[in-house]
Each structure stands twice: as C-alpha cells, then as structure tokens.
Design an enzyme around this catalytic site. Structure first.
Site, PDB file in Angstrom:
ATOM      1  CG  HIS A 199      -2.069   0.978   1.098  1.00  0.00           C
ATOM      2  ND1 HIS A 199      -2.133   2.125   1.828  1.00  0.00           N
ATOM      3  CD2 HIS A 199      -3.160   0.974   0.286  1.00  0.00           C
ATOM      4  CE1 HIS A 199      -3.229   2.791   1.514  1.00  0.00           C
ATOM      5  NE2 HIS A 199      -3.872   2.113   0.582  1.00  0.00           N
TER       6      HIS A 199
ATOM      7  N   GLY B  12      -7.570   2.918   4.460  1.00  0.00           N
ATOM      8  CA  GLY B  12      -8.764   3.403   5.151  1.00  0.00           C
ATOM      9  C   GLY B  12      -9.752   2.294   5.457  1.00  0.00           C
ATOM     10  CB  VAL B  13     -10.919  -0.680   3.539  1.00  0.00           C
ATOM     11  CG1 VAL B  13     -11.565   0.070   2.395  1.00  0.00           C
ATOM     12  CG2 VAL B  13      -9.564  -1.225   3.129  1.00  0.00           C
TER      13      VAL B  13
ATOM     14  CB  ILE C 283      -0.860   5.621   3.933  1.00  0.00           C
ATOM     15  CG1 ILE C 283       0.057   6.840   3.710  1.00  0.00           C
ATOM     16  CG2 ILE C 283      -2.178   6.073   4.530  1.00  0.00           C
ATOM     17  CD1 ILE C 283      -0.519   7.844   2.740  1.00  0.00           C
TER      18      ILE C 283
ATOM     19  CD  GLU D  30     -12.577  -6.007   9.658  1.00  0.00           C
ATOM     20  OE1 GLU D  30     -12.750  -6.948  10.460  1.00  0.00           O
ATOM     21  OE2 GLU D  30     -13.392  -5.702   8.761  1.00  0.00           O
TER      22      GLU D  30
END
Length: 437
Positions: A343, A352-353, A349, A357
């Site tokens: 990523h 965001g998902v 970073i 979670e």
C-alpha cells in the site's frame, strides 16, 4: 536530543542605555529562570509588571525590528538580546525592562554578551532539548528572500546579505556555539541605508539612532564612527538577527540555516513555521497512558471474544468500556504490518478500509462481550457517513472508539471514530448483524 544540561544565569545583571527606535532611556536586567521557563520579557514599568513570552505567536510587527505584544503590552527590538542569550548557551531567563525596548548600545549584541558574562551562566538539573531537523524546510518571499534549513548535526548559519541594487553583497557562514558567537557574530553592528533613514524617521522610528549605534550606508560609502569590524560585517549582523528571530520558535535546533537576503519578517515567519512543524512532529509520538481497572482487556481477552486472527486482527487491547454501550480499543500500527509493502510502497499509509475494519472489530467486542452473544460473529450490513481525515502512518497509535446508538434484536448500530494523538483520523456509522457460526 542533546545530552547537555539546560543553563540559566548565575545571578542578575543590569545594563542601562538608550532605545534605538523610541529613543527612551531604559534599564534592562537579566535574571535567572527555572528549568523549561524559556525566555520571557517583563515590563516592570507597567502595573502588575506583565510578562510577554518570547514566542513566534506574539510577533505583531517587524518594521526594521521584531516586536512582541500581549494585548496592549509591547516590547520592541527583541532580536539582539535574544540572539545573545541563545548564542551564549542560555536556555532560561527573565528579561526585565522599565521601558518598551532594550538599549541599543553600539548596535550589536556585544553589550548583551558582556552582560551575560557578568551575570555568569549556571547549569540546571534538566537536559537541554534540541530538535534535530530531519527534512529540509524551505521558505521564499516575494521580495527575493530565501531561507532553507537542511539537516545537520550542528547548528550552523550561512547568510548572504544583498543590499539595494546588489550593493554590499556579502556572505558569512559559521557553526553557532558560545565561542564562535562571541568572537564572530556578536560584535557585528546593525546598519541602515541612507535612503531609508527619512522614511523611518517619518514613521516615528530610529529616534535613538546615531553613528554610535548603527552603520549608515550612503551609495558606496560606509558612514561609521569606527572602521568596519569585519569585511563582511553586514552579513554577520544578518546572521545575528536570524539567530535571535528563530529562537522565537521556542526550540533550539540542529540544522543548517541557509538564508539569502533575510529580514525580520521572513525570519519570524520561519520561526512560526518551525513551531508548527515541531508540534506536528511531536504529535506523532502518542503518550503511553492506559486506564486501569476491570474494563481493560489485553490481547488474550480480545482473542477469546473475536474470531479474527492474523493478518486481520485490528485490535491489540481494549483500554476502556463504559457499561455495554461504549468501548475504546487500541491498535499499535508498526511498519511490519503486512499491508504496508503493497500500500503505497515508499510512502506507507494504513488503508482506510482497514481503519473501518478496526472500528467494526471494536464494535463487535462491545456486542460480543455480552453472554447471550458469545460465539456469534458480527457481519457488516452498512457503513454510513464514512470520512477519512488524516493519514495513519507507521509508529502511530490508533485509538478506536465505538458507541452503540441503536440495538434491535440481533442488529446493532454504532458510531465510531479512530484517533491519533487526539486528532480524528477517520469516522463512520456502522450497522451489523450478529449471527451464529
């Protein structure tokens, strides 16, 4: 961080003279101060003898000098005394004055260096905190001023002075420590171009100016009561000003300051930038403070509640739980996380998902901790009002808050957010169903 101790003055010492811009008589006294006090000015001529912090946030005007203000209380031309204290290795001091401006002396910082030596310098029972610049900080102004700070293991200042039409272009560079400051920087006097004198007088400034307190440049001629102290005296005085203005950031630095055509405005603006950048860097170091009591669940307790396992377990600990309706978890984000190599390689970073979670898992702990829900699994139904506010980076400590806003049968709805050092990184409203395995 430097291993050196903080230093203050060993005793009070007093200097009398005339102020440059107001022309008023003034008595200035340097006094010792406590650890982590920093530099503070005190107007002893006013009721209640108010203090003004030597702080970039207090800078109000920079017309040929740096002025600090707290409400209606002001102190002018603070850069020379602050430069001397900084250059001579003093960290904490009170600067008392019975007027609004220090004495100008001969236009240099040498009178203040002599005053500091008269007072003596004493070590204190605390380490000096020095910020080592790791990445370049650059600033440009519309008038051609350039100031850059690049990484260095010492504090060095390199200045290029450029006068009108390129007159008296000079260069000076030196590592700043008490020895070099006293010999190479402090004696350099302030200077003014002849064509600027009348406009300054019209503004009510330099009322105390004379050839004893400043060098006047007229065309290619230097007007002064004594010969130039250095062939590049103007560049050296600009370095003196840079040192005095940058300490308004509140931090000594390890870095190489490279300044072309500096002035009090750009200097103080950079001091404000340094202060903000330091606060940002410090925000990455989250304080380690966990609530104690029965509501704390360690990783073993979490594993008993959640079915998730590596690499999808996003909760390291539950640090607080308010009844059955509010829960706070912690995720320590390390560079070893399996998602970082893929990523944004080179700029890791946290996705965001996965923050989403983490919110869902803390919400699940809140619901599955109830005896009637033991052994069930929480399935996502929806995620609403999802917002990502700031990136989550390796080394961050993610605090995940979840609060139940509605429960109906096996359907639960929670309001969640992730925080890093008190700042919201992401937030969402989640709906999920609890089902048997």
């Amino acid at each position: 961080m430097s291993a050196d101790a903080q230093h203050t003055l060993a005793s009070p010492a007093t200097l009398e003279g005339t102020s440059l811009h107001t022309g008023a008589k003034v008595t200035l006294t340097l006094k010792p101060a406590a650890v982590d006090h920093g530099f503070k000015f005190r107007r002893v001529d006013l009721p209640d003898q108010p203090f003004i912090d030597a702080d970039a946030d207090k800078v109000k005007t920079v017309e040929r000098a740096t002025t600090l203000a707290e409400g209606s209380v002001k102190v002018h031309t603070v850069e020379h005394v602050l430069s001397a204290l900084t250059g001579m290795g003093v960290d904490n001091a009170i600067i008392e004055m019975d007027a609004n401006e220090p004495p100008i002396g001969d236009g240099s910082a040498r009178p203040f260096v002599e005053l500091i030596k008269k007072a003596g310098i004493a070590p204190q029972d605390a380490l000096r905190k020095v910020w080592e610049i790791r990445e370049p900080i650059h600033q440009e102004s519309g008038d051609g001023t350039l100031i850059t700070i690049v990484p260095s293991k010492t504090f060095r200042v390199s200045v290029t002075n450029v006068g009108p039409d390129g007159r008296f272009t000079q260069y000076f560079s030196a590592e700043v420590n008490p020895e070099t400051y006293e010999k190479e920087i402090a004696p350099a006097r302030t200077f003014v171009y002849y064509e600027d004198v009348k406009p300054l007088l019209d503004k009510g400034l330099i009322k105390g100016g004379s050839l004893e307190s400043a060098i006047v440049i007229r065309g290619e001629q230097v007007m002064t009561k004594e010969p130039l102290r250095y062939t590049n005296e103007f560049a050296r005085h600009k370095a003196l000003d840079v040192i005095g203005d940058l300490i308004l950031s509140g931090k000594r630095i390890l870095g190489h300051v490279i300044a072309v055509k500096p002035g009090h405005g750009p200097n103080s603006k950079l001091a404000a930038t340094l202060k903000r950048e330091y606060a940002r860097v410090r925000s990455l170091a989250a304080p380690f403070q966990l609530p104690t009591g029965e509501t704390v669940l360690d990783i073993n307790d979490v594993l008993k509640i959640l079915p998730h396992r590596y690499p999808f377990l996003m909760v390291d600990r539950i640090i607080d739980m308010v009844g059955d309706f509010k829960c706070t978890g912690v995720k320590n984000v390390t560079v070893n996380e399996p998602f970082f190599p893929g990523h944004f390689p080179g700029h890791p970073i946290m996705p965001g998902v996965l923050q989403l979670e983490a919110m869902a898992q803390v919400s699940s702990v809140l619901m599955l901790r109830k005896p009637e829900n033991a052994g069930k699994i929480g399935y996502f139904m929806s995620a609403d009002n999802v917002k990502w506010r700031r990136p989550v980076l390796p080394g961050d400590t993610l605090y995940i808050e979840s609060e139940v806003i509605k429960i109906r049968g096996s359907i639960g709805q929670t309001k969640c957010r992730c925080l890093v050092n008190g700042e919201v990184a992401s937030e969402a409203e989640l709906k999920f169903a609890l089902v048997g395995q």
